[in-house]
Design a protein around this motif. Sequence first.
Motif, PDB file in Angstrom:
ATOM      1  N   ARG A  90       0.827  -1.201   0.000  1.00 42.82           N
ATOM      2  CA  ARG A  90       0.000   0.000   0.000  1.00 42.82           C
ATOM      3  C   ARG A  90       0.865   1.256   0.000  1.00 42.82           C
ATOM      4  NH1 ARG A  90      -5.189   1.656   1.700  1.00 42.82           N
ATOM      5  NH2 ARG A  90      -5.237   3.722   2.663  1.00 42.82           N
ATOM      6  N   THR A  91       0.565   2.151  -0.909  1.00 35.68           N
ATOM      7  CA  THR A  91       1.209   3.463  -0.934  1.00 35.68           C
ATOM      8  C   THR A  91       0.460   4.355   0.050  1.00 35.68           C
ATOM      9  OG1 THR A  91       1.650   3.117  -3.302  1.00 35.68           O
ATOM     10  CG2 THR A  91       2.003   5.332  -2.412  1.00 35.68           C
ATOM     11  N   SER A  92       1.123   4.752   1.111  1.00 34.23           N
ATOM     12  CA  SER A  92       0.466   5.492   2.194  1.00 34.23           C
ATOM     13  C   SER A  92       0.111   6.914   1.770  1.00 34.23           C
ATOM     14  CB  SER A  92       1.376   5.546   3.411  1.00 34.23           C
ATOM     15  OG  SER A  92       2.521   6.355   3.138  1.00 34.23           O
ATOM     16  N   ALA A  93      -0.735   7.547   2.568  1.00 32.08           N
ATOM     17  CA  ALA A  93      -1.122   8.929   2.288  1.00 32.08           C
ATOM     18  C   ALA A  93       0.086   9.852   2.330  1.00 32.08           C
ATOM     19  CB  ALA A  93      -2.180   9.389   3.290  1.00 32.08           C
ATOM     20  N   SER A  94       0.993   9.628   3.266  1.00 30.37           N
ATOM     21  CA  SER A  94       2.186  10.480   3.342  1.00 30.37           C
ATOM     22  C   SER A  94       3.073  10.286   2.121  1.00 30.37           C
ATOM     23  CB  SER A  94       2.968  10.182   4.624  1.00 30.37           C
ATOM     24  OG  SER A  94       3.418   8.837   4.647  1.00 30.37           O
ATOM     25  N   GLU A  95       3.134   9.038   1.618  1.00 27.50           N
ATOM     26  CA  GLU A  95       3.916   8.763   0.414  1.00 27.50           C
ATOM     27  C   GLU A  95       3.274   9.425  -0.802  1.00 27.50           C
ATOM     28  OE1 GLU A  95       6.098   4.839  -1.572  1.00 27.50           O
ATOM     29  OE2 GLU A  95       4.636   4.597   0.039  1.00 27.50           O
ATOM     30  N   VAL A  96       1.935   9.387  -0.861  1.00 28.40           N
ATOM     31  CA  VAL A  96       1.228  10.054  -1.950  1.00 28.40           C
ATOM     32  C   VAL A  96       1.525  11.552  -1.928  1.00 28.40           C
ATOM     33  CG1 VAL A  96      -1.052  10.660  -2.877  1.00 28.40           C
ATOM     34  CG2 VAL A  96      -0.596   8.321  -2.120  1.00 28.40           C
ATOM     35  N   SER A  97       1.530  12.130  -0.736  1.00 31.62           N
ATOM     36  CA  SER A  97       1.858  13.559  -0.606  1.00 31.62           C
ATOM     37  C   SER A  97       3.260  13.851  -1.126  1.00 31.62           C
ATOM     38  CB  SER A  97       1.750  14.001   0.857  1.00 31.62           C
ATOM     39  OG  SER A  97       0.420  14.010   1.293  1.00 31.62           O
ATOM     40  N   SER A  98       4.198  12.964  -0.811  1.00 29.14           N
ATOM     41  CA  SER A  98       5.577  13.152  -1.272  1.00 29.14           C
ATOM     42  C   SER A  98       5.665  13.070  -2.793  1.00 29.14           C
ATOM     43  CB  SER A  98       6.496  12.109  -0.644  1.00 29.14           C
ATOM     44  OG  SER A  98       6.582  12.284   0.756  1.00 29.14           O
ATOM     45  N   ILE A  99       4.932  12.120  -3.383  1.00 29.16           N
ATOM     46  CA  ILE A  99       4.937  11.967  -4.839  1.00 29.16           C
ATOM     47  C   ILE A  99       4.369  13.220  -5.501  1.00 29.16           C
ATOM     48  CG2 ILE A  99       3.886  10.702  -6.760  1.00 29.16           C
ATOM     49  CD1 ILE A  99       3.989   8.205  -4.870  1.00 29.16           C
ATOM     50  N   ILE A 100       3.254  13.712  -4.963  1.00 31.29           N
ATOM     51  CA  ILE A 100       2.658  14.932  -5.515  1.00 31.29           C
ATOM     52  C   ILE A 100       3.646  16.091  -5.388  1.00 31.29           C
ATOM     53  CG2 ILE A 100       0.804  16.623  -5.244  1.00 31.29           C
ATOM     54  CD1 ILE A 100      -0.981  14.290  -4.297  1.00 31.29           C
ATOM     55  N   GLY A 101       4.335  16.157  -4.266  1.00 33.30           N
ATOM     56  CA  GLY A 101       5.336  17.200  -4.080  1.00 33.30           C
ATOM     57  C   GLY A 101       6.450  17.129  -5.100  1.00 33.30           C
ATOM     58  N   ARG A 102       6.882  15.909  -5.431  1.00 30.65           N
ATOM     59  CA  ARG A 102       7.930  15.753  -6.439  1.00 30.65           C
ATOM     60  C   ARG A 102       7.423  16.145  -7.822  1.00 30.65           C
ATOM     61  NH1 ARG A 102       9.450  11.307  -3.078  1.00 30.65           N
ATOM     62  NH2 ARG A 102       8.371   9.725  -4.307  1.00 30.65           N
ATOM     63  N   CYS A 103       6.160  15.806  -8.115  1.00 34.07           N
ATOM     64  CA  CYS A 103       5.574  16.218  -9.389  1.00 34.07           C
ATOM     65  C   CYS A 103       5.523  17.747  -9.488  1.00 34.07           C
ATOM     66  CB  CYS A 103       4.161  15.651  -9.539  1.00 34.07           C
ATOM     67  SG  CYS A 103       4.081  13.890  -9.959  1.00 34.07           S
ATOM     68  N   LYS A 104       5.112  18.396  -8.427  1.00 29.64           N
ATOM     69  CA  LYS A 104       5.003  19.852  -8.443  1.00 29.64           C
ATOM     70  C   LYS A 104       6.377  20.499  -8.554  1.00 29.64           C
ATOM     71  CE  LYS A 104       1.806  21.496  -5.529  1.00 29.64           C
ATOM     72  NZ  LYS A 104       0.968  21.590  -4.293  1.00 29.64           N
ATOM     73  N   ALA A 105       7.361  19.942  -7.860  1.00 29.91           N
ATOM     74  CA  ALA A 105       8.724  20.481  -7.944  1.00 29.91           C
ATOM     75  C   ALA A 105       9.282  20.340  -9.351  1.00 29.91           C
ATOM     76  CB  ALA A 105       9.625  19.783  -6.935  1.00 29.91           C
ATOM     77  N   ALA A 106       8.902  19.248 -10.033  1.00 29.06           N
ATOM     78  CA  ALA A 106       9.378  18.999 -11.398  1.00 29.06           C
ATOM     79  C   ALA A 106       8.501  19.662 -12.451  1.00 29.06           C
ATOM     80  CB  ALA A 106       9.443  17.492 -11.657  1.00 29.06           C
ATOM     81  N   LYS A 107       7.409  20.295 -12.023  1.00 31.27           N
ATOM     82  CA  LYS A 107       6.492  21.012 -12.907  1.00 31.27           C
ATOM     83  C   LYS A 107       5.810  20.089 -13.915  1.00 31.27           C
ATOM     84  CE  LYS A 107       8.982  25.384 -12.396  1.00 31.27           C
ATOM     85  NZ  LYS A 107       9.618  26.537 -13.081  1.00 31.27           N
ATOM     86  N   VAL A 108       5.333  18.950 -13.415  1.00 33.13           N
ATOM     87  CA  VAL A 108       4.555  18.034 -14.243  1.00 33.13           C
ATOM     88  C   VAL A 108       3.219  17.752 -13.575  1.00 33.13           C
ATOM     89  CG1 VAL A 108       6.521  16.905 -15.354  1.00 33.13           C
ATOM     90  CG2 VAL A 108       5.661  16.007 -13.176  1.00 33.13           C
ATOM     91  N   ILE A 109       2.217  17.456 -14.382  1.00 40.23           N
ATOM     92  CA  ILE A 109       0.931  16.995 -13.870  1.00 40.23           C
ATOM     93  C   ILE A 109       1.094  15.548 -13.435  1.00 40.23           C
ATOM     94  CG2 ILE A 109      -1.473  16.479 -14.475  1.00 40.23           C
ATOM     95  CD1 ILE A 109      -0.804  19.498 -14.103  1.00 40.23           C
ATOM     96  N   CYS A 110       0.507  15.211 -12.313  1.00 39.71           N
ATOM     97  CA  CYS A 110       0.631  13.891 -11.700  1.00 39.71           C
ATOM     98  C   CYS A 110      -0.638  13.082 -11.967  1.00 39.71           C
ATOM     99  CB  CYS A 110       0.795  14.080 -10.190  1.00 39.71           C
ATOM    100  SG  CYS A 110       2.069  13.085  -9.431  1.00 39.71           S
TER     101      CYS A 110
END
Length: 383
Positions: free
Chosen positions: A98-118
């Motif tokens: 299971r990908t946890s909620a905190s991990e999902v938040s981190s992934i979204i953060g990496r997408c935003k830092a890289a300027k891509v839609i997730c």
Amino acid sequence: MKQPLRRSLLAAVAALVTGMAAALLPVLGPASPAQAADTGLHVSGGRLYEANGTEFVMRGVNHAHAWYPERTSAISDIAAKGANTVRVVLGSGDRWTRTSASEVSSIIGRCKAAKVICVLEVHDTTGYGEDSAATTLDKAADYWIGVKSALEGQEDYVVVNIGNEPFGNTGYEGWTSATKSAIGKLRGAGLRHALMVDAPNWGQDWSGTMRDNAASVFAADPDRNTVFSIHMYGVYDTATEVQDYLNHFVNNHLPLVVGEFGNMHSDGNPDEDAIMATAQSLRVGYLGWSWSGNGSGIEYLDLVNGFDPNSLTSWGDRLFNGGNGIVATSVRATVYGGGSTGGTGTAPNGYPYCVSASSDPDGDGWGWENSRSCVVRGSSADR
């Protein structure tokens, strides 16, 4: 007409209109979600738009995060190659960790830092009905509700892909009702994001189930904010098959993305040239499978070798640098500033980064690719 009289008449008309609206409100009720002001990524007229009304066409790559969670630089590496979107594999805990909620938040953060839609997807549903290890779309919806805290407020940046290839070639007739039910469950839980739904038949919809029922599925979403995703492998080995499928959705004003495709596969040889050319001509998004880490005989689908962004495979070079490829056609979301993604990214001195360090035989940090000078990332010229 004298000005005072004109103002009086206008005031009278305004009062009449206001009164009529007030009288009708109890009958008509408040605006529906589809009529309300748009927030985040949303569908209109069969196209995907950002909150400000700018059309967004996905040009990106799939990344298998669930199997390689330690590869935290993959999203930024994909973005540096020119993608405007990354589709990220998650696990709901039913088959994969299971990908946890905190991990999902981190992934979204990496997408935003890289300027891509997730685009976030649950992979545990893959091949349900045929693969005994797969789980249901209903279970996938439960997962999304369980990580809702990580998704709230991210509607500008995130598309929720409910479940990957949710039916195999057995029981796929249940796709329509299961998909409608999952959409309803997510909307009932308060998720307002753009949703993405994959086709049955291992994503390839050879039966036409998604094609023939897409309109009713779209109408079942109270927000009218669902995008359909077709996966194109061996079933789509001719230009005619590719064009017929994509044109059906465009002609019927139904939003479609090629959520996965490759340049070859065990079930046949997909026509990647037709997929990319047709998608470009129709303004349909596409997401190539996949960045790296494929196994079980399909290693040829890796876009780079060993997660090394400087080691493109032939498939990777085709997807990024070929005709109608990502470098030539990708446009960054306006929520990140818009404009060309710049291929491999842009160095501080304004020159594009090189795809491969081998483009710099002199070792001075400068290379030559795509008929233009480029900078080797991290070199003395990268300043």
